[in-house]
Write a protein that holds these residues in place. Sequence first.
Motif, short mmCIF file in Angstrom:
data_model
loop_
_atom_site.label_atom_id
_atom_site.label_comp_id
_atom_site.label_asym_id
_atom_site.label_seq_id
_atom_site.Cartn_x
_atom_site.Cartn_y
_atom_site.Cartn_z
N ILE A 102 -18.28 19.80 -25.47
CA ILE A 102 -18.25 18.37 -25.74
C ILE A 102 -19.33 17.98 -26.73
CG2 ILE A 102 -18.52 16.08 -24.70
CD1 ILE A 102 -17.40 17.25 -22.12
N ASN A 103 -20.51 18.57 -26.57
CA ASN A 103 -21.62 18.24 -27.48
C ASN A 103 -21.30 18.63 -28.91
OD1 ASN A 103 -23.32 17.04 -25.66
ND2 ASN A 103 -24.44 18.89 -25.17
N LEU A 104 -20.58 19.73 -29.08
CA LEU A 104 -20.21 20.16 -30.43
C LEU A 104 -19.27 19.14 -31.07
CD1 LEU A 104 -19.69 23.98 -29.77
CD2 LEU A 104 -21.70 22.84 -30.73
N HIS A 105 -18.35 18.60 -30.26
CA HIS A 105 -17.44 17.57 -30.77
C HIS A 105 -18.21 16.28 -31.06
CE1 HIS A 105 -13.73 19.74 -30.24
NE2 HIS A 105 -14.01 20.01 -28.98
N LEU A 106 -19.12 15.91 -30.16
CA LEU A 106 -19.90 14.69 -30.34
C LEU A 106 -20.82 14.79 -31.55
CD1 LEU A 106 -20.91 13.49 -26.76
CD2 LEU A 106 -19.18 12.56 -28.29
N GLU A 128 -20.17 16.21 -34.33
CA GLU A 128 -19.34 15.87 -35.49
C GLU A 128 -19.15 14.35 -35.57
OE1 GLU A 128 -14.72 16.52 -37.04
OE2 GLU A 128 -15.50 17.72 -35.36
N ILE A 129 -18.88 13.72 -34.43
CA ILE A 129 -18.70 12.26 -34.39
C ILE A 129 -20.00 11.55 -34.77
CG2 ILE A 129 -18.23 10.30 -32.87
CD1 ILE A 129 -15.75 11.92 -33.30
N TYR A 130 -21.11 12.03 -34.22
CA TYR A 130 -22.42 11.40 -34.46
C TYR A 130 -22.81 11.48 -35.93
CZ TYR A 130 -27.34 10.23 -33.57
OH TYR A 130 -28.58 9.64 -33.56
N ASN A 131 -22.63 12.67 -36.51
CA ASN A 131 -22.97 12.84 -37.93
C ASN A 131 -22.10 11.97 -38.83
OD1 ASN A 131 -24.92 14.72 -37.25
ND2 ASN A 131 -23.59 16.49 -37.58
N LEU A 132 -20.90 11.71 -38.39
CA LEU A 132 -19.96 10.93 -39.18
C LEU A 132 -20.23 9.42 -39.10
CD1 LEU A 132 -17.42 11.27 -40.97
CD2 LEU A 132 -16.04 11.04 -38.89
N GLY A 155 -24.01 2.90 -37.43
CA GLY A 155 -24.44 2.16 -36.26
C GLY A 155 -24.15 2.80 -34.91
N LEU A 156 -23.36 3.87 -34.88
CA LEU A 156 -23.01 4.47 -33.60
C LEU A 156 -24.21 5.14 -32.93
CD1 LEU A 156 -20.80 5.38 -31.53
CD2 LEU A 156 -20.66 7.51 -32.86
N GLU A 157 -24.34 4.95 -31.62
CA GLU A 157 -25.37 5.63 -30.84
C GLU A 157 -24.72 6.37 -29.67
OE1 GLU A 157 -28.42 5.88 -31.63
OE2 GLU A 157 -28.76 4.28 -33.09
N ILE A 158 -25.43 7.34 -29.14
CA ILE A 158 -24.96 8.09 -27.97
C ILE A 158 -26.08 8.14 -26.95
CG2 ILE A 158 -24.11 10.30 -27.09
CD1 ILE A 158 -22.96 10.89 -29.83
N TYR A 159 -25.74 7.83 -25.71
CA TYR A 159 -26.69 7.92 -24.59
C TYR A 159 -26.09 8.95 -23.64
CZ TYR A 159 -30.08 6.25 -21.08
OH TYR A 159 -31.12 6.15 -20.16
N SER A 160 -26.66 10.15 -23.63
CA SER A 160 -26.09 11.28 -22.90
C SER A 160 -26.90 11.58 -21.64
CB SER A 160 -26.06 12.51 -23.81
OG SER A 160 -25.58 13.65 -23.11
N LYS A 204 -8.78 11.25 -31.29
CA LYS A 204 -8.61 9.96 -30.64
C LYS A 204 -9.95 9.22 -30.56
CE LYS A 204 -4.56 11.17 -27.84
NZ LYS A 204 -4.01 11.32 -26.46
N LEU A 205 -11.02 10.00 -30.32
CA LEU A 205 -12.34 9.39 -30.25
C LEU A 205 -12.76 8.84 -31.61
CD1 LEU A 205 -14.82 8.71 -28.61
CD2 LEU A 205 -15.68 11.03 -29.01
N LYS A 206 -12.48 9.61 -32.66
CA LYS A 206 -12.78 9.14 -34.02
C LYS A 206 -12.07 7.82 -34.32
CE LYS A 206 -13.56 13.54 -36.47
NZ LYS A 206 -13.00 14.46 -37.51
N SER A 207 -10.82 7.77 -33.94
CA SER A 207 -10.01 6.59 -34.20
C SER A 207 -10.58 5.37 -33.48
CB SER A 207 -8.57 6.83 -33.75
OG SER A 207 -7.78 5.67 -33.92
N LYS A 208 -10.99 5.57 -32.21
CA LYS A 208 -11.53 4.46 -31.44
C LYS A 208 -12.89 4.01 -31.98
CE LYS A 208 -10.10 2.70 -28.46
NZ LYS A 208 -9.36 1.43 -28.37
#
Length: 379
Positions: free
Chosen positions: A286-290, A292-296, A301-306, A370-374
Motif C-alpha cells: 500500500i505504501n508503494l502505491h501511496l 506514487e499518489i503522494y509524489n503526484l 495540496g494532498l497530505e497523508i496521515y498514516s 480509483k484513488l487517483k481519480s478521487k
Amino acid sequence: MKRYILLISIALMAASCGKKATVKVEVKSAAGKEVLFSKLNFNKIDVVDTLRLDKSGKASVKFALPEEAPDFYYLSYGRKRLASLVVKPGDKISVVADTLTGSAKIEGSPESQRLAMIDSTFYAAIAKFDVWQQELVQAMERGDKEREEQIKRDVSNLYVQYKRGALKTLLTQPASFANISLLYQQFNSMLAVFADPNDVYLFRTIRDTLKTLYPTSSYVKALTEVIERHDANEALREKIEKAQQTLYPELSLPDINSQTRRLSELEGKPFILLFWMPSEVSQKVINLHLKEIYNLYHSKGLEIYSVAVGDKSLWATTIKEQGANWINVNDGKGASSPALGIYNVTTLPAMFIFNKEGKVVARDLFDTEKLKSKISAIL
C-alpha cells in the motif's frame, strides 16, 4: 425404589454417552508417534488431547462436545495438519492419513468431507496468490509497470473466479456448518473473500439457516456479531459522510522522531487517513502505491496521515526503506490503540479520504487508479 433410581441413572448415563463423539485416526507412517487432537476456539487453537499411535499407527479419542452443536477440530502431526473436522455430537469419524503425501481419507462425517473439499480448493488458490504477491512487490521495486499490471489482472481474475465458486458452494448447501469456515476465508489480512459490504447478506443467510438448527452455537452467535458490527459501521459511515462541517475526530500520536503529530494539522487540506499493519507484507505494498499518489499530488495540496498498528521498530525500518515521507505515526499499542476505536476500525488496512472541508468522500480505495481519480476530483 432402588431399582427405579438405578434405571434413571442408567438412562442419564446413556443420554450423556449419546452426546459424545468418537474420532479414530490411522497414520501408518507415524506408528508409535504422537498426534495432537485440537479444537478451534475462534481465533486460537487449544489442544484437547495427545494421541499415542500404536504399532499399527492407530489411536482413538472419545469426547463430549461443549455445546449441542457442531464444532471444529484438527488432527496434526508435528507442524503438519493431517485433517480438519466438523464434529457433531454422536459422530463416529474415521481418519486415515498419510504424512508423506498429506492426504487424508475421512469417513463418518459428510460435514468434515465437505470442509476438506473447501480447504483444498482454497489452499490451491492461496498458493497462486502468494506467489503473485511476491512477484508484484518485486515488479514494483524494479519499476516494471507492464509486469505489475499483468500480475494485478491475474490476481483480480483469481479472486473473482474463486469468489464465484465459493458463493456457489455456500448457496448450494446453506445448512452446512462447514460454510462458517468459508465465510471467514482471507487471501491475506487486507483481502477477505467476502469483503464487500454487500456480502453481509451471505452472513445473514447462513446465520439464519444455521440458527434454526443450532440456536445455541457460539459460531452462530459470532455470525450475529459480525452482522451487527457491519450494521454499526454502515451507520457510522453514513453519519460521517453526511456531516455538514469538519467533524472528524482528532488524533494526536507520536511520529518516528517522537514528535506529536495532530490530524488537525491538515485542516483545510485534502488528505488520506490510513490505518495499516507493518508486519503484513501485503500491506507494505500500500505504501508503494501511496508513494506514487503522494509524489503526484502533494505539490497540489494532498497530505497523508498514516497510522501504523504494531511493532515500532519494524514500522520505523519499513517507512525509511520505502521513503514514505508523509506523516507517519505509531503509539506502539498495537490492536489496543485508542486510534482504532476512535474511527471504529475493526479490520486492517482501513482508509478514509477527506476533502478540504473535512468530509469523508470515500473509504478503502486501495485500487491506485480509483484513488487517483478521487484525489484529483477533490484538489
